[in-house]
Design a protein around this motif. Structure first.
Motif, PDB file in Angstrom:
ATOM      1  N   GLU A 716       0.720   6.940   6.196  1.00 56.09           N
ATOM      2  CA  GLU A 716      -0.051   5.226   6.204  1.00 56.09           C
ATOM      3  C   GLU A 716      -1.037   5.975   4.856  1.00 56.09           C
ATOM      4  N   ASP A 717      -1.179   7.403   5.196  1.00 54.40           N
ATOM      5  CA  ASP A 717      -2.540   7.241   3.869  1.00 54.40           C
ATOM      6  C   ASP A 717      -2.143   7.044   2.430  1.00 54.40           C
ATOM      7  N   LEU A 718      -3.100   7.330   1.578  1.00 53.28           N
ATOM      8  CA  LEU A 718      -3.109   7.071   0.531  1.00 53.28           C
ATOM      9  C   LEU A 718      -2.398   7.925  -0.686  1.00 53.28           C
ATOM     10  N   PRO A 719      -1.985   7.486  -1.388  1.00 50.36           N
ATOM     11  CA  PRO A 719      -1.600   8.079  -2.789  1.00 50.36           C
ATOM     12  C   PRO A 719      -2.178   9.635  -2.341  1.00 50.36           C
ATOM     13  N   GLY A 720      -1.100  10.473  -2.610  1.00 51.82           N
ATOM     14  CA  GLY A 720      -1.366  12.637  -2.426  1.00 51.82           C
ATOM     15  C   GLY A 720      -2.783  12.465  -1.339  1.00 51.82           C
ATOM     16  N   LYS A 750      -0.853   1.990   0.069  1.00 52.80           N
ATOM     17  CA  LYS A 750      -1.546   1.937  -1.466  1.00 52.80           C
ATOM     18  C   LYS A 750      -2.665   2.605  -2.148  1.00 52.80           C
ATOM     19  N   ALA A 751      -3.119   1.938  -3.180  1.00 52.63           N
ATOM     20  CA  ALA A 751      -4.446   3.140  -3.286  1.00 52.63           C
ATOM     21  C   ALA A 751      -5.644   2.126  -3.253  1.00 52.63           C
ATOM     22  N   HIS A 752      -5.971   1.242  -1.765  1.00 49.87           N
ATOM     23  CA  HIS A 752      -6.978   0.695  -1.546  1.00 49.87           C
ATOM     24  C   HIS A 752      -6.866   0.495  -0.253  1.00 49.87           C
ATOM     25  N   ARG A 753      -8.026   0.298   0.590  1.00 44.37           N
ATOM     26  CA  ARG A 753      -7.783  -0.056   1.621  1.00 44.37           C
ATOM     27  C   ARG A 753      -7.135  -0.745   2.192  1.00 44.37           C
ATOM     28  N   PRO A 754      -7.361  -0.630   3.615  1.00 46.60           N
ATOM     29  CA  PRO A 754      -5.816  -1.689   4.094  1.00 46.60           C
ATOM     30  C   PRO A 754      -7.144  -3.649   4.389  1.00 46.60           C
ATOM     31  N   ALA A 755      -5.964  -3.811   3.804  1.00 47.20           N
ATOM     32  CA  ALA A 755      -6.869  -5.591   3.689  1.00 47.20           C
ATOM     33  C   ALA A 755      -6.488  -6.062   5.090  1.00 47.20           C
ATOM     34  N   TYR A 756      -7.338  -6.856   4.810  1.00 50.05           N
ATOM     35  CA  TYR A 756      -7.705  -7.724   6.673  1.00 50.05           C
ATOM     36  C   TYR A 756      -6.263  -8.971   7.392  1.00 50.05           C
ATOM     37  N   GLY A 757      -5.405  -8.602   8.400  1.00 51.67           N
ATOM     38  CA  GLY A 757      -4.645  -9.645   8.921  1.00 51.67           C
ATOM     39  C   GLY A 757      -3.152  -8.589   8.874  1.00 51.67           C
ATOM     40  N   THR A 758      -2.075  -9.424   9.260  1.00 55.21           N
ATOM     41  CA  THR A 758      -1.346  -9.132   9.531  1.00 55.21           C
ATOM     42  C   THR A 758      -0.282  -8.972   7.860  1.00 55.21           C
ATOM     43  N   ASP A 759      -0.812 -10.162   7.619  1.00 59.24           N
ATOM     44  CA  ASP A 759       0.047  -9.859   6.163  1.00 59.24           C
ATOM     45  C   ASP A 759      -0.976  -8.944   5.069  1.00 59.24           C
ATOM     46  N   GLY A 760      -1.838  -8.219   5.208  1.00 63.52           N
ATOM     47  CA  GLY A 760      -2.872  -7.746   4.242  1.00 63.52           C
ATOM     48  C   GLY A 760      -2.103  -5.937   5.672  1.00 63.52           C
ATOM     49  N   ASP A 761      -1.833  -6.102   6.315  1.00 63.21           N
ATOM     50  CA  ASP A 761      -1.273  -4.628   6.663  1.00 63.21           C
ATOM     51  C   ASP A 761       0.001  -5.039   5.493  1.00 63.21           C
ATOM     52  N   PHE A 763       1.646  -5.625   3.509  1.00 68.40           N
ATOM     53  CA  PHE A 763       1.515  -5.639   1.546  1.00 68.40           C
ATOM     54  C   PHE A 763       0.409  -4.057   1.061  1.00 68.40           C
ATOM     55  N   SER A 764      -0.175  -3.625   2.813  1.00 65.00           N
ATOM     56  CA  SER A 764      -1.609  -2.538   1.933  1.00 65.00           C
ATOM     57  C   SER A 764      -0.672  -0.853   2.672  1.00 65.00           C
ATOM     58  N   LYS A 765       0.427  -1.335   3.496  1.00 67.15           N
ATOM     59  CA  LYS A 765       1.288   0.158   3.819  1.00 67.15           C
ATOM     60  C   LYS A 765       2.407  -0.357   4.238  1.00 67.15           C
ATOM     61  N   PRO A 766       3.288   0.926   4.269  1.00 68.89           N
ATOM     62  CA  PRO A 766       4.668   1.107   3.749  1.00 68.89           C
ATOM     63  C   PRO A 766       4.942   0.423   5.628  1.00 68.89           C
ATOM     64  N   SER A 767       5.997  -1.147   4.849  1.00 74.64           N
ATOM     65  CA  SER A 767       6.839  -1.352   6.316  1.00 74.64           C
ATOM     66  C   SER A 767       8.155  -1.297   6.082  1.00 74.64           C
ATOM     67  N   VAL A 768       8.846  -1.681   6.901  1.00 80.87           N
ATOM     68  CA  VAL A 768      10.337  -1.181   7.870  1.00 80.87           C
ATOM     69  C   VAL A 768      10.746  -1.131   6.607  1.00 80.87           C
ATOM     70  N   GLU A 769      10.693  -2.719   5.314  1.00 78.26           N
ATOM     71  CA  GLU A 769      11.450  -3.200   4.425  1.00 78.26           C
ATOM     72  C   GLU A 769      11.908  -2.246   3.389  1.00 78.26           C
ATOM     73  N   ASP A 770      10.016  -1.590   3.196  1.00 77.64           N
ATOM     74  CA  ASP A 770      10.051  -0.725   2.032  1.00 77.64           C
ATOM     75  C   ASP A 770      10.682   0.614   2.056  1.00 77.64           C
ATOM     76  N   ILE A 771      10.596   1.150   3.749  1.00 74.91           N
ATOM     77  CA  ILE A 771      11.163   2.386   4.057  1.00 74.91           C
ATOM     78  C   ILE A 771      12.411   2.320   3.681  1.00 74.91           C
ATOM     79  N   PHE A 772      13.023   1.079   3.851  1.00 72.90           N
ATOM     80  CA  PHE A 772      14.425   1.314   4.497  1.00 72.90           C
ATOM     81  C   PHE A 772      15.477   0.731   2.489  1.00 72.90           C
ATOM     82  N   ASP A 773      14.443   0.238   2.010  1.00 70.22           N
ATOM     83  CA  ASP A 773      14.945  -0.037  -0.169  1.00 70.22           C
ATOM     84  C   ASP A 773      14.077   1.620  -0.141  1.00 70.22           C
TER      85      ASP A 773
END
Length: 788
Positions: A716-720, A750-761, A763-773
């Motif tokens: 969940e760190d930034l790219p690189g 993503k290459a930015h700080r995590p946005a606020y809220g559940t949706d922000g998280d 869209f900002s960090k890897p999710s279960v679906e991201d990992i699966f895909d």
């Protein structure tokens, strides 16, 4: 004191002042002639440093400034020869004990450890913590060095007989240039010392300039003592004692320092001594001339107010010595420094010249039997012409010759010589990044054990009860930070411990991360085992400077002569909000080499890491998972005893198709994705790295990749960031590339700080679906017909 004894002491001080001045003058010439790379000297500060040295007692500690050579000479911790050894970067610890040539000159330290890494009897030694160059960087550590005395005086659980303190009577002495008081850490440390009421004396050497910048650009009212008047203690309010004194007034300086020492030692009161009207005869350093930025009037004033000249005038007017006697002292000082300089230079150069001759002999033998004789002889002649050879020149010559030489026994001999010499010299520059005596890597694992009817509890209770057991086991352990005391930290991992162990061992501190780290460094250098708490991982940035410049380098920059086995406790990763959910692991990994970076996924692992680190003598950063405190875990029955291995991975799931690598909170998402992938027919191994520094010492990940032939790192760190670090460790250092059938991939935030809220998280960090895909994409590329 009888007048004759008084005269002898004053004359002795004058001799030392002249010796130090001549050292500065000759040292500058050594740089300008090319024998040394850079020089920074303490000229102009000699007399106040003598006064400070007279008040400095056994057990005291210095945390200072790179112009304190006269003080170090005054306490018997620096010889002229050792000063020049430092200037030449001599790697022999016997010749240059402060840093073995690893730091530029003017960076002082005393030996605190024996050859086995054990503490010396510091209460019977005059001690100096190792200097660092960042201006005001010494201030954070100074607070901790002084706070240790408060603990040793007031904490009843500490042993009365120890190697570190005589009933807390020790003073921590700090020094700083006037311009560096502009730094934020200076004000933070001054405030912390005033709040804590600790025996700390800070001397400000004021020569009106910071490099070329005048005090009017540095400090409001051009006076640090004026603007700190609000810190002055009164009969009703605690605070600082503030003393001002002229830097050329020998008797006033002696009185000021004796007075300050008595107050600090007896009353545990912090003191600021503003030493004014100092000069800098040679300017800031050998990199520039002060004639470029000082007026003729200022330069003339500095000549008239040179502290040694003023001391001489006072001695003459007081009938302490005659002009002839002082001239004789001056002449003797020049000769003594010149002799010491020659001795230091010969000690530095002769071993290198001996190696130079060895190589010349080897090259001559090689050339006789080689068809490239002419070229080899040219390199040999060039090396022989080097009157001041360097190790680098010797090695470069050999490596160039080896490119030309034919295979032969003589070439093999030269290669062996080079390998041995390089290994020997590399250790002189690279050893002791971590402990070579009580390393955390050598601590054996002890698994948590459980009763048959073990309760499943909130995970925070495992931490709390383990800390409780640690406090019982190690009386020198203490913990402090924002919200650590009264409420038992923001997640109640210390619930009730302040009430049980007192406010000295479980303490609240103000919002000042830099000095929280400094408190830990200083107290760890005095035999305590502090755990400094930074509330959230994002806030570590405020404390990154002392962590990186000081703690991470301490054992290395003293070549194993000093250590600070502190623990930094924090929490991070997935929460919500830009400054409460960060995972800046790449930044941490790149700045904190020398500190163990531990990333447990749950609180049992975290507790085991605390237990491991307290059995070692290394520092560590332990990052607890923010969203794991209320999850359920089983309560072990061997608290404070079980130990999580440092540098070892753990397999949470074995698989056949792909290896998934991660750590911390993200592992719960990885495990969920792995279960869903199993339903798709994809068998994934899941590896918890647990420890980023060090990383997978047994190379267990590559053993799994040899089976799966595919790799995905989820972070969940930034790219690189940490993902790039782990990829290099696995693919390059562990040679996993040879087993890969697919491109190794990383999945990061993503290459930015995590946005606020559940949706922000989401869209900002890897999710279960991201990992699966991502896994499915990798597998489809390899076996398109099998996975669709």
């Amino acid at each position: 004191m009888q007048f004759e004894d008084f005269k002898k002491e004053v004359i002795s001080d004058y001799k030392l002042a002249r010796l130090s001045r001549e050292t500065s003058l000759l040292g500058r010439r050594e740089v300008l002639t090319g024998k040394a790379k850079f020089g920074i000297f303490g000229d102009g500060k000699e007399v106040p440093q003598l006064a400070m040295a007279k008040a400095f007692e056994n057990g005291d500690f210095r945390s200072g400034y790179y112009r304190d050579q006269t003080f170090m000479m005054g306490i018997g911790a620096l010889t002229v020869e050792a000063f020049f050894a430092s200037l030449y970067a001599h790697t022999d610890s016997d010749k240059e004990p402060a840093s073995s040539g690893r730091q530029m000159n003017g960076h002082f330290a005393t030996v605190l450890l024996d050859d086995d890494g054990n503490w010396l009897d510091l209460k019977n030694l005059k001690n100096s913590s190792a200097d660092i160059s960042p201006t005001a960087g010494q201030m954070a550590r100074l607070v901790g060095l002084a706070q240790a005395s408060k603990l040793y005086r007031n904490e009843k659980s500490l042993k009365k007989e120890n190697n570190f303190s005589n009933k807390g009577n020790e003073i921590a002495w700090g020094t700083i240039g006037n311009a560096s008081t502009s730094e934020g850490v200076f004000f933070e440390a001054i405030n912390a010392a005033g709040v804590l009421q600790i025996p700390m004396i800070i001397s400000v050497w004021d020569d009106e300039y910071g490099i070329s910048v005048h005090a009017k650009h540095q400090t409001t009212k051009q006076s640090i003592s004026k603007i700190l008047k609000g810190f002055q203690r009164t009969d009703d309010e605690a605070g600082f004692e503030i003393i001002t004194v002229k830097g050329w007034d020998y008797p006033a300086l002696v009185t000021a320092y004796q007075t300050a020492a008595k107050i600090a030692r007896d009353e545990h009161v912090p003191i600021l001594i503003h030493v004014q009207e100092l000069t800098q005869p040679q300017g800031h350093s050998t990199s520039g001339s002060h004639e470029r930025y000082k007026s003729k009037e200022r330069l003339a004033w500095e000549q008239e107010h040179d502290c040694i000249l003023k001391m001489r005038e006072w001695m003459l007017s007081s009938n302490i010595a005659t002009a002839a006697e002082l001239d004789e002292i001056d002449s003797a000082a020049k000769k003594e420094v010149a002799t010491a300089k020659r001795s230091a230079w010969e000690a530095f150069l002769k071993p290198i010249q001996a190696k130079q001759q060895e190589v010349i002999s080897l090259l001559e033998v090689l050339a006789k039997a080689d068809e490239n004789k002419a070229f080899i002889n040219k390199f040999t002649a060039d090396l022989a012409q080097e009157k001041i050879p360097s190790k680098t020149t010797i090695i470069k010559t050999i490596r160039k010759v080896l490119r030309l030489a034919q295979e032969s026994a003589e070439k093999t001999n030269l290669m062996d010589w080079l390998a041995n010499y390089t290994q020997e010299e590399q250790a002189n520059y690279s050893s002791h990044l971590y402990s070579e005596n009580k390393s955390a890597r050598d601590i054996a694992a002890v698994l948590p054990s459980y009763d048959k009817d073990t309760k499943t509890v909130d995970a925070r209770l495992i931490l709390r009860d383990n800390f409780d057991a640690l406090f019982e086991k190690y009386h020198e352990v203490l913990i402090f930070g924002e919200d650590s005391g009264t409420i038992g930290d923001v997640n109640q991992g210390l619930e009730g411990l302040q009430e049980k162990y007192g406010e000295l061992r479980v303490a609240d501190v103000g919002i000042r991360e830099n000095t929280i780290i400094g408190q830990g460094i200083g107290m760890a250098m005095r035999g305590l085992r502090p755990i400094a708490e930074i509330q959230y991982l994002d806030y570590l940035l405020y404390g990154l400077q002392p962590l990186s410049d000081d703690l991470a380098t301490l054992h290395w920059r003293t070549k194993g002569k000093q250590k600070a086995p502190m623990i930094i406790r924090t929490r991070g990763h997935r929460l919500e909000g830009i400054w409460h959910s960060g995972s800046p692991m790449g930044m941490i990994l790149n700045t904190l080499r020398g500190i163990n970076i531990l990333v447990p996924r749950n609180m049992t692992q975290a507790a085991g890491f605390y237990n491991t680190m307290l059995a070692s003598d290394e520092p560590a950063l332990i990052i607890e998972s923010l969203n794991g405190y209320r999850l359920k875990e089983k309560m072990p029955n061997n608290l404070a005893e079980f130990k999580t291995l440092v540098g070892q991975v753990e397999f949470l799931k074995e698989g056949e198709d792909i290896t998934l690598v991660s750590y911390g909170s993200t592992l719960r998402l990885v495990m969920q994705a792995a279960q869903e992938l199993q339903e798709k027919g994809i068998s994934a191994s899941v590896v918890d790295v647990q420890s980023l520094l060090p990383f997978d010492l047994n190379h267990d990940i590559v053993k799994d990749i040899a089976k799966t032939n595919r790799l995905l790192i989820i972070d969940e760190d930034l790219p690189g960031g940490a993902s790039a670090y782990m990829l290099q460790e696995i693919v390059e250092n562990q040679n996993a590339y040879q087993y890969l059938d697919s491109k190794p991939e990383t999945l990061t935030a993503k290459a930015h700080r995590p946005a606020y809220g559940t949706d922000g998280d989401y869209f900002s960090k890897p999710s279960v679906e991201d990992i699966f895909d991502k896994v499915l994409e990798i597998m489809q590329e390899a076996e398109a017909n099998r996975f669709f």
